[in-house]
Design a protein around this motif. Structure first.
Motif, short mmCIF file in Angstrom:
data_model
loop_
_atom_site.label_atom_id
_atom_site.label_comp_id
_atom_site.label_asym_id
_atom_site.label_seq_id
_atom_site.Cartn_x
_atom_site.Cartn_y
_atom_site.Cartn_z
N ASP A 253 0.80 -0.98 -0.15
CA ASP A 253 -0.14 0.11 0.03
C ASP A 253 0.94 1.17 0.03
OD1 ASP A 253 -1.88 2.02 0.29
OD2 ASP A 253 -2.29 1.33 2.42
N THR A 254 1.21 1.77 -1.24
CA THR A 254 2.20 2.96 -1.28
C THR A 254 1.64 4.24 -0.98
OG1 THR A 254 1.64 2.72 -3.74
CG2 THR A 254 3.36 1.58 -3.01
N THR A 255 1.07 4.28 0.25
CA THR A 255 0.35 5.66 0.53
C THR A 255 0.90 5.56 2.15
OG1 THR A 255 -1.64 4.86 1.20
CG2 THR A 255 -1.45 5.73 -0.90
N TYR A 256 2.00 5.38 2.63
CA TYR A 256 2.40 5.16 3.81
C TYR A 256 3.84 5.55 4.30
CZ TYR A 256 1.02 3.41 8.53
OH TYR A 256 0.76 3.09 9.98
N PRO A 257 4.14 6.89 3.91
CA PRO A 257 5.58 7.19 4.33
C PRO A 257 5.94 7.22 5.36
CG PRO A 257 4.14 9.15 3.68
CD PRO A 257 3.25 7.85 3.40
N PRO A 258 7.09 6.99 5.94
CA PRO A 258 8.27 6.83 5.04
C PRO A 258 8.64 5.44 4.53
CG PRO A 258 9.10 7.01 7.30
CD PRO A 258 7.84 6.86 7.18
N PHE A 259 7.70 4.38 4.91
CA PHE A 259 7.78 3.15 4.48
C PHE A 259 7.56 2.84 3.04
CE2 PHE A 259 7.25 2.96 9.15
CZ PHE A 259 8.19 2.17 9.53
N GLU A 260 6.62 3.48 2.46
CA GLU A 260 6.27 3.14 1.16
C GLU A 260 5.60 4.39 0.46
OE1 GLU A 260 6.00 -0.02 2.53
OE2 GLU A 260 4.66 0.64 3.86
N ASP B 275 -0.92 -12.82 -6.66
CA ASP B 275 -0.87 -11.57 -7.53
C ASP B 275 0.81 -11.37 -7.39
OD1 ASP B 275 -3.22 -11.70 -8.57
OD2 ASP B 275 -4.29 -10.21 -6.99
N TYR B 276 1.49 -11.40 -6.34
CA TYR B 276 2.67 -11.15 -6.03
C TYR B 276 3.68 -11.95 -5.08
CZ TYR B 276 -0.61 -8.24 -3.27
OH TYR B 276 -1.87 -8.14 -2.53
N ASP B 277 4.65 -11.97 -4.90
CA ASP B 277 5.44 -12.97 -4.06
C ASP B 277 5.33 -12.61 -2.74
OD1 ASP B 277 6.60 -14.36 -6.35
OD2 ASP B 277 7.56 -12.45 -7.07
N MET B 278 5.41 -11.44 -2.15
CA MET B 278 5.48 -10.95 -0.84
C MET B 278 4.62 -10.07 -0.59
SD MET B 278 9.45 -9.82 -0.30
CE MET B 278 10.02 -8.19 -0.82
N VAL B 279 4.34 -9.67 0.57
CA VAL B 279 3.80 -8.24 1.10
C VAL B 279 4.92 -7.60 1.87
CG1 VAL B 279 2.05 -7.41 2.72
CG2 VAL B 279 1.47 -9.00 0.90
N MET B 280 5.27 -6.29 1.54
CA MET B 280 5.95 -5.50 2.33
C MET B 280 5.44 -4.36 2.48
SD MET B 280 10.14 -5.47 2.44
CE MET B 280 10.96 -4.98 3.99
N SER B 281 4.66 -3.97 3.72
CA SER B 281 3.98 -2.79 3.71
C SER B 281 3.73 -2.13 5.23
CB SER B 281 2.52 -2.91 3.13
OG SER B 281 2.06 -1.72 2.71
N ALA B 282 4.73 -2.14 5.78
CA ALA B 282 4.71 -1.94 7.38
C ALA B 282 3.58 -2.52 8.09
CB ALA B 282 4.37 -0.19 7.39
N MET B 283 3.68 -3.88 7.79
CA MET B 283 2.64 -4.72 8.36
C MET B 283 3.03 -5.35 9.73
SD MET B 283 0.68 -7.88 6.45
CE MET B 283 -0.22 -6.86 5.47
N THR B 284 2.26 -5.09 10.68
CA THR B 284 2.69 -5.67 12.14
C THR B 284 2.26 -7.04 12.11
OG1 THR B 284 2.00 -3.68 12.94
CG2 THR B 284 1.90 -5.60 14.42
N ILE B 285 2.86 -7.88 12.53
CA ILE B 285 2.67 -9.45 12.70
C ILE B 285 1.61 -9.56 13.88
CG2 ILE B 285 3.78 -11.54 13.23
CD1 ILE B 285 6.46 -10.37 12.47
N THR B 286 0.68 -10.35 13.46
CA THR B 286 -0.51 -10.32 14.66
C THR B 286 -0.69 -11.77 14.30
OG1 THR B 286 -2.29 -9.81 13.11
CG2 THR B 286 -1.31 -8.26 14.30
N ASP B 287 -1.63 -12.50 15.43
CA ASP B 287 -1.80 -13.70 15.29
C ASP B 287 -2.88 -13.78 14.30
OD1 ASP B 287 -0.30 -14.57 17.59
OD2 ASP B 287 -1.64 -14.03 19.02
N GLU B 288 -3.78 -13.11 14.11
CA GLU B 288 -4.99 -13.00 13.21
C GLU B 288 -4.55 -13.11 11.70
OE1 GLU B 288 -6.55 -11.53 16.84
OE2 GLU B 288 -4.95 -10.87 15.77
#
Length: 266
Positions: free
Chosen positions: A53-60, A105-118
Motif C-alpha cells: 500500500d504505497t500511501t504510507y511514508p516513510p515506509f512506502e 498476484d505477487y510474491d510477498m507483502v511488505m507494507s509496514a505490516m504488523t505481525i499479528t496472530d490473526e
C-alpha cells in the motif's frame, strides 16, 4: 627419436588439459547445482513482486516521478538483489493486500505490516525487521489532547483495518473512530479540522508531521508491534531466503545504512 618424445609429451599435455577441463566442468556443475538449491520460484521469472500500500511514508509511497520509494522499498530491493532478482512494486489498497498475496498476484507483502496472530492464520511472516508503537497526532497548537484519556469525546481518524484502528477502538470514551482508506487522507482531514486526532504507527505519524509541518505527535501508546514481510502460506523456500537476506543485511551494515537514510541515527 626426437619425434617420439614430442609425441609422448604432446599426449601427456593433452591428457592433462582434458583432466583439467573435466575438473572445471565438475566444479561448474556443482556450482550450478548449488545455485539451483537456493534459487526461489517467483510469480514472474527473474522478478520479485512486492505487494504494498504505497500511501504510507516513510515506509512506502510514490514520488514525483511515479516511482515507489521508502524504507520498505529500499529494504526489499536489497533483498531482491541478494536473491538475484529484480524488484517490482505492485501498488495495492490496504484492504486487498492479503487477498492479493493469497491469490498469487505477487510474491510477498511488505507494507509496514504488523505481525499479528490473526494475520498469521492467513499468511506466513518473516523474522521481524522493525519495531513500532502506536501514537497520537493532533494539529499543531491544539493543547486539548495530550494523552489517551484526552481522546474522550473526540473524533479520531485511523486507517481502516490497521492496528491503529484496533488500538483506537479499545480507548474508552472516543466519540467516533473514523476510518480512512489511506493514512494520508486522515491527515488531510486532521489538518482541515474535520477530525480531532489520529491514532497510527509512531514512525509514520512522526514522519508525516515533520514533512508536512501542520501536525505533531503528542503521545505514544505502547503496543510493542513488530513489522514482518508476508509470504503465501507454505512458501518456505522464499521465506527462508528472505530471512537469510535480512540476517546478512544486519550483519554487514546494509540494514543500518537504509535505516539511517529514512529515520536518521537512533
Amino acid at each position: 627419436m626426437r619425434r617420439g618424445k614430442i609425441a609422448v609429451l604432446l599426449s601427456v599435455f593433452l591428457a592433462l588439459m582434458l583432466f583439467a577441463a573435466l575438473i572445471a566442468g565438475c566444479g561448474e556443475a556443482e556450482k550450478k547445482a548449488g545455485e539451483e538449491e537456493v534459487k526461489v520460484t517467483t510469480v514472474q521469472e527473474g522478478k520479485l513482486l512486492m505487494g504494498s500500500d504505497t500511501t504510507y511514508p516513510p515506509f512506502e509511497s510514490i514520488d514525483d516521478k511515479g516511482e515507489a520509494v521508502g524504507f520498505d522499498v529500499d529494504l526489499a530491493r536489497e533483498i531482491a538483489k541478494r536473491l538475484g532478482l529484480e524488484l517490482e512494486v505492485v501498488s495495492v489498497k490496504w484492504e486487498g493486500i492479503i487477498p492479493g498475496l493469497k491469490t498469487g498476484d505477487y510474491d510477498m507483502v511488505m507494507s509496514a505490516m504488523t505481525i499479528t496472530d490473526e494475520r498469521k492464520m492467513e499468511i506466513d511472516f518473516s523474522d521481524p525487521y522493525i519495531d513500532s508503537d502506536q501514537s497520537i497526532a493532533v494539529r499543531k497548537g491544539d493543547t486539548s489532547i495530550k494523552n489517551e484519556a484526552d481522546l474522550a469525546g473526540k473524533v479520531v481518524g485511523v486507517q481502516v483495518d490497521t492496528t491503529g484502528q484496533f488500538t483506537a477502538e479499545k480507548i474508552p470514551g472516543i466519540k467516533e473512530v473514523r476510518k480512512y482508506d489511506t493514512i494520508l487522507m486522515a491527515f488531510e482531514d486532521l489538518e482541515l479540522g474535520r477530525i480531532d486526532a489520529i491514532v497510527n504507527d509512531y514512525p509514520v505519524n512522526a514522519y508525516i508531521s515533520k514533512t508536512r509541518g501542520k501536525t505533531e505527535v503528542v503521545a505514544t501508546i505502547k503496543t510493542d508491534e513488530k513489522y514482518g514481510i508476508g509470504v503465501k502460506k507454505g512458501n518456505t523456500q522464499l521465506l527462508e531466503a528472505i530471512n537469510k537476506a535480512l540476517a546478512e543485511m544486519r550483519k554487514d551494515g546494509t540494514y543500518e545504512s537504509i535505516f539511517e537514510k529514512w529515520f536518521g541515527k537512533v
